[in-house]
Design an enzyme around this catalytic site. Structure first.
Site, short mmCIF file in Angstrom:
data_model
loop_
_atom_site.label_atom_id
_atom_site.label_comp_id
_atom_site.label_asym_id
_atom_site.label_seq_id
_atom_site.Cartn_x
_atom_site.Cartn_y
_atom_site.Cartn_z
CG ASP A 98 -61.32 -11.51 72.40
OD1 ASP A 98 -60.43 -10.90 71.78
OD2 ASP A 98 -61.24 -11.79 73.60
CD GLU A 152 -63.14 -5.46 72.58
OE1 GLU A 152 -62.45 -4.48 72.92
OE2 GLU A 152 -62.74 -6.64 72.65
CE LYS A 205 -58.63 -11.08 65.59
NZ LYS A 205 -57.69 -9.94 65.77
CB SER A 206 -64.55 -7.60 66.12
OG SER A 206 -63.87 -8.44 67.04
N GLY A 217 -55.64 -13.02 63.07
CA GLY A 217 -54.85 -11.83 62.75
C GLY A 217 -54.48 -11.09 64.02
CG ASN A 218 -50.70 -9.29 64.38
OD1 ASN A 218 -50.53 -10.39 64.91
ND2 ASN A 218 -49.83 -8.76 63.53
CB SER A 219 -54.80 -7.09 68.95
OG SER A 219 -55.77 -6.33 69.61
NE ARG A 234 -51.15 -10.32 41.19
CZ ARG A 234 -50.79 -9.38 40.30
NH1 ARG A 234 -49.50 -9.10 40.14
NH2 ARG A 234 -51.71 -8.76 39.58
#
Length: 312
Positions: free
Chosen positions: A177, A202, A159-160, A153-155, A243
């Site tokens: 990361d 992080e 996610k972390s 996914g985008n920064s 769905r």
């Protein structure tokens, strides 16, 4: 790309250098190993010179029955500027003709005490591992119930933070990361963390934490096979998300494809639980239980029964 040389084999398998020491940094470009029996017999038309050459009892015993000039000629043809190295097994003595030819062109002659078949298998496994195609992906890799889940996914999408929640729920972190991925064979992707950031997470606003120190050795693992990708993206009101789960999207990494799920992110959604359930559901599908297919069949049955009642 990882580079392997004869010197790496010397260190890995404790090999002894008999000649051609100046060539120990020649690159080994393939995991294939050649046992040049037919070449020693005199047939060099298709000699795979770029492969590592392995001489065992069979080859060396046959060589002893050749005339002196035949030995010199064939050992010179065996040692080329492309040959990365020649390994003698079982601790046997190297023919002087081979040592002389190797010194002329700088081909390293190495010796091992290990039997030929076992050494060939061990070196092949090592070279396949070292020379396998590799890449790096921005994401997080977590072992969830034995399923290697790559979270992308985008920064800043979370996610972390999701990985931290999964670790707190008893799952194991592999990498955060940056995930280094190696393709052992087509369809088999092995992910690990770069050594610099191993065991680290992080968390924005908190900083870098050491998962192993905080949660123990059972909260991390050094590598894991990747079979599922969960892509996190911010909720888009205009986008129609799956769905039912009947459609299966694929993600290609190197030459292998893995199942990819897209999970929309918005306040109130417990991403750790959703990803945990996604891994459990993926595992059930591999065992032959597909809830979406089962629902689709139930729906079809109800529709068919309704049409039958209408006809009556």
């Amino acid at each position: 790309m990882v580079k392997v040389t004869a010197n790496d084999l010397i260190e890995e398998f404790k090999l002894e250098i008999l000649a051609g020491e100046e060539g120990i940094y020649r690159l080994i470009s393939t995991s294939d190993i050649s046992r040049p029996g037919i070449e020693i017999a005199g047939y060099f038309n298709f000699y795979p010179a770029k492969r590592l050459q392995l001489l065992g009892r069979t080859e060396l015993t046959f060589l002893q029955h050749l005339q002196s000039h035949e030995k010199e000629e064939r050992m010179q043809k065996l040692c080329t500027y492309d040959t990365p190295g020649i390994v003698i097994t079982r601790g046997m003595d190297a023919p002087q003709e081979l040592l002389d030819a190797a010194e002329k062109v700088g081909v390293p002659i190495l010796r091992s005490q290990i039997p030929t078949t076992r050494l060939s298998s061990s070196i092949t496994t090592y070279l396949e591992s070292q020379l396998a195609p590799t890449t790096a992906v921005h994401g997080v890799l977590v072992d969830i119930y034995g399923i290697g889940v790559l979270i992308t996914g985008n920064s800043g999408v979370g996610k972390s933070e999701t990985a931290l929640d999964l670790v707190r729920r008893g799952h194991r972190l592999v990498a955060d990361d940056s995930v280094e991925i190696r393709q052992d064979t087509e369809g088999t992707l092995i992910g690990r963390s770069p050594e610099l950031i191993q065991h680290l997470l992080e968390i924005r606003g908190l900083g870098i934490i050491n998962v192993m120190t905080l949660f123990g050795a059972g909260a991390v693992r050094p590598f894991k096979r990747i079979v599922l990708c969960v892509n996190l993206e911010l909720w888009d009101q205009k986008k129609a998300y799956d769905r039912l789960g009947l459609e299966e999207e694929k993600m290609k990494i190197i030459d292998s494809e893995i199942t990819k799920l897209t999970v929309p992110v918005r306040p109130g959604r417990n991403l750790a639980v959703i990803i945990e359930v996604a891994a459990m559901n993926f595992r059930l599908k591999r065992l032959g239980f597909d809830a979406a297919q089962e629902f689709s069949q139930r729906l079809s049955t109800v529709i068919e029964e309704g049409d039958h009642d209408d006809l009556q």
